[in-house]
Motif scaffolding. Sequence first.
Motif, short mmCIF file in Angstrom:
data_model
loop_
_atom_site.label_atom_id
_atom_site.label_comp_id
_atom_site.label_asym_id
_atom_site.label_seq_id
_atom_site.Cartn_x
_atom_site.Cartn_y
_atom_site.Cartn_z
N ALA A 1 17.73 41.71 10.13
CA ALA A 1 17.34 40.76 9.10
C ALA A 1 17.52 39.35 9.66
N PRO A 2 16.63 38.47 9.31
CA PRO A 2 16.78 37.10 9.83
C PRO A 2 18.11 36.51 9.38
N ALA A 3 18.77 35.85 10.29
CA ALA A 3 20.08 35.28 9.98
C ALA A 3 19.93 34.20 8.93
N LYS A 4 20.69 34.36 7.86
CA LYS A 4 20.64 33.37 6.80
C LYS A 4 21.65 32.27 7.09
N ALA A 5 21.26 31.09 6.78
CA ALA A 5 22.17 29.96 6.96
C ALA A 5 23.28 30.09 5.92
N PRO A 6 24.51 29.78 6.29
CA PRO A 6 25.60 29.89 5.32
C PRO A 6 25.39 28.92 4.16
N VAL A 7 25.81 29.36 3.00
CA VAL A 7 25.67 28.54 1.81
C VAL A 7 26.70 27.42 1.86
N VAL A 8 26.27 26.22 1.65
CA VAL A 8 27.15 25.06 1.65
C VAL A 8 27.59 24.82 0.21
N GLU A 9 28.89 24.93 -0.02
CA GLU A 9 29.41 24.72 -1.37
C GLU A 9 30.18 23.41 -1.42
N GLU A 10 29.87 22.62 -2.40
CA GLU A 10 30.60 21.37 -2.63
C GLU A 10 30.93 21.32 -4.11
N VAL A 11 32.21 21.19 -4.41
CA VAL A 11 32.65 21.16 -5.80
C VAL A 11 33.24 19.78 -6.08
N TYR A 12 32.77 19.18 -7.16
CA TYR A 12 33.21 17.84 -7.54
C TYR A 12 33.82 17.88 -8.94
N VAL A 13 34.77 16.98 -9.17
CA VAL A 13 35.34 16.77 -10.50
C VAL A 13 34.91 15.37 -10.93
N GLN A 14 34.30 15.29 -12.10
CA GLN A 14 33.88 13.99 -12.62
C GLN A 14 34.62 13.74 -13.92
N PHE A 15 35.16 12.51 -14.02
CA PHE A 15 35.90 12.15 -15.23
C PHE A 15 35.96 10.64 -15.32
N GLY A 16 35.67 10.10 -16.49
CA GLY A 16 35.80 8.67 -16.73
C GLY A 16 35.00 7.82 -15.77
#
Length: 117
Positions: A47-62
């Motif tokens: 199977a074609p190599a899939k690029a790894p998923v880039v995860e970015e988690v942010y907290v937004q407040f005020g």
Amino acid sequence: MQEVRCFAPHKRGDSAPRKEETNMPTKSTAKKEGAESVKKTPVKKAAPAKAPVVEEVYVQFGGEEWKVADLSERAKAAYLAQGHRASGIKKLSVYVKPEEGKAYYVINDKESGSIDL
């Protein structure tokens, strides 16, 4: 290796002369026998190599925003600044409390501290 020769029996009414048979495989029979013993399996295409998923988690407040990965790195840096070794970190938990302007961390369920957001 010694070659063994035997003659095929001559049947009545068969006008063909006797044929000499050998137990040694010939080139044509060796190829056939080798081909039969090797099973061909269908070639699976990778199977074609899939690029790894880039995860970015942010907290937004005020009206402000913090990247969770940055807070984790800052918590590790604060722990190391206390004289601990990086190899000693097995588990890191970070609790973000934007209303207080702090992120609290617990390392290995023992050591704790806080960093300013």
